[in-house]
Design a protein around this motif. Structure first.
Motif, short mmCIF file in Angstrom:
data_model
loop_
_atom_site.label_atom_id
_atom_site.label_comp_id
_atom_site.label_asym_id
_atom_site.label_seq_id
_atom_site.Cartn_x
_atom_site.Cartn_y
_atom_site.Cartn_z
N LEU A 60 36.53 48.95 30.73
CA LEU A 60 36.48 47.54 31.18
C LEU A 60 36.49 47.44 32.70
CD1 LEU A 60 39.16 45.81 32.38
CD2 LEU A 60 40.05 46.38 30.15
N TRP A 63 33.38 46.24 34.63
CA TRP A 63 32.74 44.95 34.36
C TRP A 63 31.94 44.42 35.55
CZ3 TRP A 63 34.05 40.39 36.94
CH2 TRP A 63 35.21 40.46 37.73
N ILE A 71 28.86 41.96 30.70
CA ILE A 71 29.85 41.28 29.88
C ILE A 71 30.90 42.28 29.46
CG2 ILE A 71 30.28 40.00 27.73
CD1 ILE A 71 27.12 39.71 27.75
N GLN A 72 32.14 41.91 29.67
CA GLN A 72 33.23 42.74 29.18
C GLN A 72 33.80 42.03 27.96
OE1 GLN A 72 36.89 41.74 30.00
NE2 GLN A 72 37.25 43.12 28.28
N THR A 73 33.89 42.76 26.87
CA THR A 73 34.31 42.09 25.64
C THR A 73 35.55 42.76 25.04
OG1 THR A 73 33.56 41.37 23.47
CG2 THR A 73 32.57 43.38 24.30
#
Ligand SMILES: Cc1ncc(C[n+]2csc(CCOP(=O)(O)OP(=O)(O)O)c2C)c(N)n1
Ligand code: SF4
Lengths: 254, 361
Positions: A60, A63, A71-73
């Protein structure tokens, strides 16, 4: 008179300078894996078409790594988010980037099913043999006998199974048009080539492409630089064989 | 945007799930991502039959977690994307729904409630109210329309796409197993013919131009490093939600002007309530009904206005107090006596309501 040569650090052009130096620990493999990915994006000239998705886990921290939309999910869900984008906008080059926990534990069903459906995606998975972000617990890829926070006496394969062979699994369930490889941060030129092929396979609309990259987590391994490299090159490769596992027939080299 | 599959107006007699598929088509939805679960399956069945004829697409994912996340991906890429689920599927989908709250992803979710908890029945309930309004880790920054009949399923499915894209909060059509499966008549129509302009969609990623050269990259995240940072983000989200709430809230009243007993209910239960009111009024009992259409945001002000005039209240729901838990905070400080009919997972008839109100007298 000669002018002094200024040695520029060789950062990939698609890296976002404003967010460097990056946020990974010193010696972390994520930076190297993302370097190979950055070079592949540069060489293919696709920066303006890439959507980069990263997971939860140390990935992450990437990002805002690239000059690409990103997009960081959630943990393990990068693959479906990228699938959703790719299905809606096939002209975009969708890259899902994750760790071994995100790809092989919590998100395994998404990896298996995206591979089975032959989604026109590129999935890059950094295998550092444990969970980095949460502090070094056992992962599906933890080596037999390897000590982690949740296997303090060493991984007992009788109790917890063998290390997951991701590329081998993906190669087994994908059609011939998929690209599957395992590279390593110890060989960036080779890893870059693999990433390029994986991306090219998506660009050609061929099929799923998957690259596992052997990576390091010196922080949680509690190793110095020399030992880290030895672990990646000697220990990890005993279980995780580096090389291409599936190359679309038409693209086979030689 | 795709072509116009629904031309003019047409009287139809069909199931609620079919209605949802037609409404999504009429609304110009581009893509559905879904996973089978009863009682919403036929939304996918009709969509997969209709969609290819109108250049729309579908993906059956591996589970509801994936269906929710692929829907978020579709929306992020600028498409009018939606999904549908129920019960345990709704439970699994809370994770992507919370991402939609955090990133203000205008995804549309159609929920056809079944019994719970867990697998329970595949038939009917109003037991997904709490989960749909407040599920997942967060503050429940969602818009939830509770429909009562097929016409509303059609109207609000179309509307949900516009509400979602106008306000950029995940939007839900909360139906139920009865609505999903039964047939009744309604009018389907081309929204434009009724002056409904579909709100334009736009991409949040995959934007034109080279990032870093022509423009800044879109770097979207839902992880934050510090308490202060998250506090700011959530406060901003809540602020936006509260600002828009007065424009979004909807409710319906029946015979409330002189009502001494007010029935509070939502969704299909309101149809039993309306019949009960007709019967009670015929016998001289002054009954009325207040029905929130938006369960989130909740129509607190109009509810208080009605309740203040009433002598007694009756909450009726096919759940064990989930709707009541939405109502009660709105009544804070009021002392109007209140009784309830709670029937988790079971339908409610007008007779039961009439009997109860007579007993309350
Ligand atoms: C649903 C859920 N469960 C657990 C977590 C906690 N969590 C965050 S990162 C992580 C492990 C990540 O490990 P890996 O995917 O191997 O990536 P690395 O950090 O090693 O790069 C876990 C378990 C989470 N964020 N979400
Ligand atoms: S904890 Fe490990 S994986 Fe995470 S940034 Fe540090 S070295 Fe890298």
């Amino acid at each position: 008179m000669t002018t002094a040569t200024v040695l520029e650090p060789k950062m990939p052009v698609c890296w976002r300078q404003e967010t460097k130096p990056h946020k990974f620990c010193p010696g972390c493999g994520h930076g190297d894996v993302l370097k190979a990915l950055g070079r592949a994006i540069d060489e293919l000239g696709i920066q303006d078409r890439v959507v980069f998705g990263c997971d939860i886990g140390c990935s992450l921290l990437s990002w805002d790594f690239f000059n690409c939309d990103a997009i960081q999910t959630h943990h393990g869900r990068t693959t479906p988010v990228m699938t959703g984008i790719k299905r809606a906008r096939p002209e975009l080059i969708c890259i899902a980037y994750m760790g071994d926990g995100g790809g092989y534990a919590i998100g395994a069903q998404h990896l298996v099913n995206a591979a089975s459906r032959n989604e026109k995606l590129t999935v890059i998975l950094a295998n550092n043999a444990q969970y980095g972000m949460t502090g070094g617990q056992m992962a599906p890829t933890t080596l037999p006998g390897m000590k982690t926070e949740t296997s303090p006496y060493g991984r007992d394969v009788d109790a917890t199974g063998n290390p997951t062979l991701g590329p081998e699994m993906v190669a087994a369930i994908t059609p011939a048009s998929a690209y599957v490889a395992r590279g390593t941060m110890a060989n960036i030129p080779q890893l870059t080539k693999m990433m390029k092929k994986a991306l090219q396979n998506q660009i050609d609309g061929n099929g799923f492409s998957f690259v596992e990259a052997l990576s390091a987590c010196p922080t949680n391994w509690r190793m110095n630089a020399a030992k880290t490299w030895e672990f990646v090159e000697k220990e990890m490769t005993k279980y995780f064989k580096v090389g291409e596992l599936k190359v679309p027939a038409a693209k086979q080299e030689g | 945007m795709a072509d116009k599959p629904i031309q003019g107006e047409k009287r139809m007699f069909m199931t609620g799930n079919e209605v949802c598929a037609y409404a999504a088509l009429a609304a110009g939805a581009d893509i559905m991502y879904g996973y089978p679960i009863t009682p919403q399956n036929e939304i996918m069945h009709y969509w997969t039959r209709l969609a290819p004829k109108h250049n729309r697409t579908f993906l059956q994912t591996e589970d509801e977690i994936s269906a929710g996340f692929t829907t978020c991906g579709g929306v992020l890429s600028g498409k009018r994307a939606f999904t549908a689920t129920a019960g345990p599927g709704n439970t699994l989908m809370q994770e992507p729904m919370s991402m939609a709250e955090m990133m203000r992803i205008p995804a549309v979710f159609i929920i056809q409630q079944r019994g719970g908890p867990s697998t329970a029945t595949v038939i009917y309930s109003q037991q997904e109210v709490t989960m749909t309004c407040y599920g997942a880790n967060g503050e429940g920054l969602r818009i939830v329309y509770s429909t009562a009949d097929h016409q509303e399923l059609y109207d609000y499915t179309i509307k949900s796409f516009n509400t979602a894209w106008k306000y950029r909060f995940p939007t839900f059509v909360l139906g139920d197993g009865y609505q999903a499966k039964m047939r009744e008549s309604l009018t389907i129509y081309d929204p434009e013919l009724r002056g409904i302009q579909m709100v334009d969609t736009y991409p949040l990623v995959g934007l034109p131009g080279k990032a870093g050269a022509d423009r800044d990259p879109a770097h979207l995240r839902n992880t934050y490093n510090t308490e202060e940072e998250l506090y700011e983000v959530v406060k901003e989200l809540v602020g936006a939600y509260e600002k828009f709430a007065p424009e979004i809230v909807e409710h319906k009243t029946v015979e409330c002007d002189d009502a001494e007993v007010v029935i509070l209910c939502h969704g299909i239960v309101s149809r039993a309530a309306v019949e009960a009111i007709r019967e009670l009024r015929a016998e001289g009992v002054k009954a009325g009904m207040f029905r929130p259409i938006t369960l989130r945001p909740f129509p607190t002000e109009p509810l208080r206005a009605v309740v203040q005039k009433a002598k007694k209240l009756l909450i009726v729901e096919s759940a064990e107090g989930q709707f009541a838990r939405l109502v009660l905070p709105s009544l804070y400080g009021l002392t109007t006596p209140l009784e309830t009919i709670y029937k988790p997972g079971q339908g409610i008839t007008s007779d039961e309501i009439v009997k109860k109100i007579k007993a309350m007298a």
